[in-house]
Design a protein around this motif. Structure first.
Motif, PDB file in Angstrom:
ATOM      1  N   LEU A 124     -15.752   5.781   2.028  1.00  0.00           N
ATOM      2  CA  LEU A 124     -15.598   6.647   3.195  1.00  0.00           C
ATOM      3  C   LEU A 124     -14.210   7.279   3.227  1.00  0.00           C
ATOM      4  O   LEU A 124     -14.061   8.458   3.580  1.00  0.00           O
ATOM      5  N   ALA A 125     -13.197   6.507   2.859  1.00  0.00           N
ATOM      6  CA  ALA A 125     -11.837   7.042   2.835  1.00  0.00           C
ATOM      7  C   ALA A 125     -11.732   8.176   1.821  1.00  0.00           C
ATOM      8  O   ALA A 125     -11.133   9.222   2.104  1.00  0.00           O
ATOM      9  N   LEU A 146     -12.912  15.973   1.968  1.00  0.00           N
ATOM     10  CA  LEU A 146     -13.139  16.974   3.005  1.00  0.00           C
ATOM     11  C   LEU A 146     -11.823  17.585   3.479  1.00  0.00           C
ATOM     12  O   LEU A 146     -11.758  18.784   3.779  1.00  0.00           O
ATOM     13  N   ALA A 147     -10.771  16.773   3.540  1.00  0.00           N
ATOM     14  CA  ALA A 147      -9.469  17.249   4.007  1.00  0.00           C
ATOM     15  C   ALA A 147      -8.899  18.329   3.092  1.00  0.00           C
ATOM     16  O   ALA A 147      -8.177  19.209   3.556  1.00  0.00           O
ATOM     17  N   GLU A 148      -9.225  18.275   1.815  1.00  0.00           N
ATOM     18  CA  GLU A 148      -8.714  19.275   0.876  1.00  0.00           C
ATOM     19  C   GLU A 148      -9.163  20.684   1.235  1.00  0.00           C
ATOM     20  O   GLU A 148      -8.459  21.654   0.961  1.00  0.00           O
ATOM     21  N   THR A 171      -7.600  19.824  11.250  1.00  0.00           N
ATOM     22  CA  THR A 171      -8.680  18.946  10.804  1.00  0.00           C
ATOM     23  C   THR A 171      -8.230  18.103   9.619  1.00  0.00           C
ATOM     24  O   THR A 171      -8.582  16.928   9.522  1.00  0.00           O
ATOM     25  N   ARG A 172      -7.430  18.676   8.730  1.00  0.00           N
ATOM     26  CA  ARG A 172      -6.917  17.933   7.572  1.00  0.00           C
ATOM     27  C   ARG A 172      -6.142  16.699   8.032  1.00  0.00           C
ATOM     28  O   ARG A 172      -6.353  15.604   7.524  1.00  0.00           O
ATOM     29  N   LEU A 214      -7.177  12.860   7.256  1.00  0.00           N
ATOM     30  CA  LEU A 214      -6.285  11.971   6.511  1.00  0.00           C
ATOM     31  C   LEU A 214      -5.951  10.720   7.329  1.00  0.00           C
ATOM     32  O   LEU A 214      -5.850   9.624   6.772  1.00  0.00           O
ATOM     33  N   ASP A 215      -5.815  10.868   8.650  1.00  0.00           N
ATOM     34  CA  ASP A 215      -5.615   9.689   9.508  1.00  0.00           C
ATOM     35  C   ASP A 215      -6.841   8.783   9.456  1.00  0.00           C
ATOM     36  O   ASP A 215      -6.725   7.556   9.397  1.00  0.00           O
ATOM     37  N   LEU A 216      -8.013   9.390   9.475  1.00  0.00           N
ATOM     38  CA  LEU A 216      -9.249   8.621   9.385  1.00  0.00           C
ATOM     39  C   LEU A 216      -9.320   7.875   8.053  1.00  0.00           C
ATOM     40  O   LEU A 216      -9.691   6.700   8.002  1.00  0.00           O
ATOM     41  N   ALA A 217      -8.922   8.544   6.978  1.00  0.00           N
ATOM     42  CA  ALA A 217      -8.923   7.906   5.661  1.00  0.00           C
ATOM     43  C   ALA A 217      -7.991   6.694   5.643  1.00  0.00           C
ATOM     44  O   ALA A 217      -8.328   5.661   5.060  1.00  0.00           O
ATOM     45  N   LEU A 218      -6.845   6.799   6.312  1.00  0.00           N
ATOM     46  CA  LEU A 218      -5.924   5.658   6.370  1.00  0.00           C
ATOM     47  C   LEU A 218      -6.553   4.479   7.108  1.00  0.00           C
ATOM     48  O   LEU A 218      -6.389   3.324   6.709  1.00  0.00           O
TER      49      LEU A 218
END
Length: 66
Positions: free
Chosen positions: A8-9, A15-17, A23-24, A28-32
């Motif tokens: 998921l990260a 997606l952030a790219e 939104t990026r 990225l916060d969600l990935a962390l």
């Protein structure tokens, strides 16, 4: 379970790219956060309780009604 959160990260980073700056940052916060969940808990950390599937029983018990 660790691999699930790692996946998921990575998906959030992919997606952030292609996302706008606002939104990026959120992705990225969600990935962390997913990365943190993918690591096993440390000995001193308190585990989170499982999410509640149903409301507390007191709601349905009729307490406080005449």
């Amino acid at each position: 379970m660790e691999g699930f959160y790692r996946g998921l990260a990575q998906r959030a980073r992919d997606l952030a790219e292609r996302a706008d700056p606002f939104t990026r940052r959120r992705l990225l916060d969600l990935a962390l956060r997913y990365d943190a969940r993918s690591k096993p808990a440390t000995a001193g950390a308190r585990p989170l309780p499982p999410p509640r599937a149903t409301p507390p029983a007191a709601i349905f018990s009729g307490l406080g009604k005449d």
